[in-house]
Enzyme design. Structure first.
Site, PDB file in Angstrom:
ATOM      1  N   LYS A   1      36.689  67.971  61.696  1.00 13.08           N
ATOM      2  CA  LYS A   1      35.702  67.986  62.795  1.00 13.08           C
ATOM      3  C   LYS A   1      36.026  69.120  63.768  1.00 13.08           C
ATOM      4  O   LYS A   1      37.190  69.325  64.125  1.00 13.08           O
ATOM      5  CB  LYS A   1      35.697  66.629  63.516  1.00 13.08           C
ATOM      6  CG  LYS A   1      34.615  66.557  64.583  1.00 13.08           C
ATOM      7  CD  LYS A   1      34.300  65.140  64.987  1.00 13.08           C
ATOM      8  CE  LYS A   1      33.262  65.100  66.098  1.00 13.08           C
ATOM      9  NZ  LYS A   1      31.960  65.644  65.682  1.00 13.08           N
TER      10      LYS A   1
ATOM     11  N   HIS B   1      38.500  61.069  64.668  1.00  8.67           N
ATOM     12  CA  HIS B   1      37.720  61.569  63.536  1.00  8.67           C
ATOM     13  C   HIS B   1      38.626  62.317  62.550  1.00  8.67           C
ATOM     14  O   HIS B   1      39.729  62.721  62.912  1.00  8.67           O
ATOM     15  CB  HIS B   1      36.636  62.548  64.007  1.00  8.67           C
ATOM     16  CG  HIS B   1      35.422  61.864  64.559  1.00  8.67           C
ATOM     17  ND1 HIS B   1      35.351  61.451  65.870  1.00  8.67           N
ATOM     18  CD2 HIS B   1      34.243  61.516  63.983  1.00  8.67           C
ATOM     19  CE1 HIS B   1      34.168  60.890  66.068  1.00  8.67           C
ATOM     20  NE2 HIS B   1      33.475  60.906  64.944  1.00  8.67           N
TER      21      HIS B   1
END
Ligand code: NAD
Length: 269
Positions: A162, A158
């Site tokens: 995050k 990601h």
């Protein structure tokens, strides 16, 4: 029937802005409220302006209770603590609460389940059709390919902003694999490896987490056997995918009995 009136909480966030655009583009749904945390620099702005679709006459406020009182449902991609608070308010208002927030502890999940006695809650670590279908395939593969012959590893990447790991989607896929194997993920997951770890325990479900750049969400479930590997992957290219799934969940839940539902219920998978 009139449009479903929805409040977006965390309206200035990456997902919040994407949700405003998705609701605005969906027949049968309307943004009627937008909530941000106290002290947010975005309070009092028009949420449509912020999301890049022009004014929609809805200003961002910091009072969830008054916004929920006028709503049919709430869509919530924020953080675990506010999500638990919002589930309580949604229960008081007896409305739909779609939760995309990830990283909840077991205690926070229990509080959300308690709120689902009065609110109609749809909660999923991933709102996309593709990932939920992938979970079904992972469950089947894990059932067919036993732990004596195949090791299961889940790899995810990601964007660098995050804050929780492994991702909610990685855990959703891990739970699907555990379900297929008839085991509890908590008792068999290996979250990190470092140093002299010893050999891989049979039946473990391993996780590996990568973070960097602007990656929206990549997941692979690897079933590794002697001399062969099966890789089941999903690549999210655009957050709109999750937002459209969340709006679909809200419309599906409208008029349903209170309870805790998942995207697999919404999608009939
Ligand atoms: P973000 O940080 O860009 O947005 C979160 C927003 O919530 C921020 O604007 C923040 O100010 C706001 N917020 C925090 N506390 C609040 C409060 N008390 N009241 C109102 N607003 C509050 O994060 P993001 O990338 O949009 O992700 C949000 C969450 O959604 C994360 O948990 C992420 O993992 C999850 N997510 C889930 C899916 C899915 O399909 N389930 C997809 C993408 C992201």
């Amino acid at each position: 029937m009139s449009d479903m009136g929805l409040v977006v909480v965390g309206a200035a966030g990456r997902m919040g802005q994407t949700l405003v655009r998705a609701i605005h583009a969906t027949p049968g749904a309307r943004v009627i409220g937008a909530v941000e945390r106290q002290g947010s620099p975005h309070l009092a702005k028009d949420v449509g302006e912020l999301a890049g679709i022009g004014s929609i006459g809805v200003t961002i406020g910091d009072d969830p209770l008054s916004a929920f009182a006028r709503a049919d449902g709430v869509i919530d991609f924020t953080a675990p603590a506010p999500t638990v608070e919002f589930a309580g308010y949604a229960a008081q208002a007896r409305i739909v609460h779609v939760i995309g927030t990830t990283g909840c502890t077991p205690e926070q999940d229990a509080a959300i389940a308690a709120a689902a006695r009065h609110a109609t809650i749809v909660k999923s670590g991933n709102m996309s059709l593709g990932v939920n279908l992938l979970a079904v395939l992972v469950e089947q593969a894990a059932r067919a390919l036993g732990p004596e012959e195949f090791d299961i590893e889940i790899l995810e990447m990601h964007h660098k902003h995050k804050v929780d790991a492994p991702s909610g989607t990685a855990l959703l896929l891990g739970n699907a694999a555990a379900e297929g194997r008839g085991i509890a993920l908590e008792d068999h997951s290996v979250r990190v490896r470092d140093g002299h770890t010893g050999v891989r325990p049979d039946g473990a479900i391993g996780f590996a987490t990568l973070r960097g750049g602007s990656v929206v969400g990549d997941h692979s479930v690897i079933l590794a056997g002697a001399g062969e590997r099966i890789v089941l992957s999903h690549h999210a290219e655009d957050r709109g995918l999750f937002a459209r799934g969340a709006v679909k969940a809200a419309l599906w839940a409208h008029g349903k009995k209170p309870g805790l539902y998942t995207m697999r219920d919404v999608l009939g998978l």
